[in-house]
Design an enzyme around this catalytic site. Structure first.
Site: not given
Ligand code: HXC
Length: 248
Positions: A56, A99, A102, A122
């Site tokens: 998400a 997400g 999911e 998460e």
């Molecule tokens: C918003 C995101 C994002 C996310 C990546 N980006 N994941 N933006 N939400 N979930 C954005 C980054 O901010 C960045 O934008 C660009 O995408 C590239 O990501 P990087 O982090 O620079 O890439 P990298 O170093 O290769 O790392 C990849 C990654 C990392 C390991 C996937 O991006 C990451 O950990 N993302 C978050 C994963 C996460 O926690 N997901 C769960 C979310 S909570 P900029 O603008 O900085 O270039 C969830 C709850 C669901 O999903 C509940 C239901 C509603």
């Protein structure tokens, strides 16, 4: 669309296909359109080479409140993916996190390229899976593996996901979409009412008790004897010929 197969592609590569409310609205609407379109029998949901979806949208969510989430029906909206009556194949390359994982699990079959990484991270940002992860992952891979992934936030590779039973097949990245299309076309050639009843019954196995699921399976099995395709399928078997299904 090719044959009776529609491919939906998540396309927000700069944010690794982070599932913003807008993207989810578009996705849910596209799935509903495909579900209503008689010429489509199977859907493929895919992302890009680096990410199926990295979760998400954290930035869109970070300042939210419980009441805002409740009134915007943020997760109820996701549930509509699961309402699709036609089979959805998730074809995953790169990250399928939070997400994103999911969303893949809301689909009916998950195939992956050898670049795929699955996880529920998460916990690392102070929350827990909210769109089915604690339930679907647990049913898919068992409580102890699910607990490890959800509590550590670690990722697993496509091969590990396949050995856990989350992913049914792993392909080299450049073969994934052709494999998804071939699998989708195979399913699209099956009698559609039987496909629909089968999806419905298998879904019950994941979402209710065995007892309730067995009742649904029996009901759906009986119902199919009211279709042309059942008569045709069984007659063709006896006559040693290929069946000509009509979807009725
Ligand atoms: C918003 C995101 C994002 C996310 C990546 N980006 N994941 N933006 N939400 N979930 C954005 C980054 O901010 C960045 O934008 C660009 O995408 C590239 O990501 P990087 O982090 O620079 O890439 P990298 O170093 O290769 O790392 C990849 C990654 C990392 C390991 C996937 O991006 C990451 O950990 N993302 C978050 C994963 C996460 O926690 N997901 C769960 C979310 S909570 P900029 O603008 O900085 O270039 C969830 C709850 C669901 O999903 C509940 C239901 C509603």
């Amino acid at each position: 669309m090719r044959g009776a197969v529609a491919t939906l592609t998540l396309n927000r590569p700069k944010a690794l296909n982070a599932l913003s409310p807008e993207l989810m609205d578009e996705l849910v609407a596209a799935i509903a359109r495909c579900d209503a379109d008689e010429s489509i029998r199977v859907l493929i949901l895919t992302g890009g080479p680096k990410a199926f979806a990295a979760g998400a949208d954290i930035k869109a969510m970070s300042q939210s409140t419980p009441m805002k989430m409740l009134t915007s029906e943020i997760i109820a909206k996701w549930d509509r993916v699961r309402d699709c009556r036609k089979p959805i194949i998730a074809a995953v390359s790169g990250y399928a996190l939070g997400g994103g994982c999911e969303l893949a699990m809301m689909c009916d079959i998950i195939i992956a390229s050898d670049t795929a990484k699955f996880g529920q991270p998460e916990i690392t940002i102070g929350v827990i899976p909210g769109a089915g992860g604690t339930q679907r992952l647990t049913r898919a891979i068992g409580p102890y593996r699910a607990m490890e992934l959800i509590l550590t936030g670690d990722m697993i590779s496509a091969q590990e996901a396949a050995s856990y039973g989350l992913v049914s097949r792993v392909y080299p990245a450049d073969e994934l979409m052709a494999a998804a299309q071939a699998m989708a076309e195979k399913i699209a050639a099956r009698p559609p009412l039987a496909v629909r009843m089968a999806k419905d019954a298998v879904r019950y196995a994941a979402e209710t008790t065995v007892r309730e699921g067995l009742e649904i399976e029996k009901r759906n099995f009986y119902l199919l004897f009211d279709t042309y395709d059942q008569k045709e399928g069984m007659a063709a078997f006896a006559e040693k010929r290929k069946p000509e299904f009509r979807g009725e």
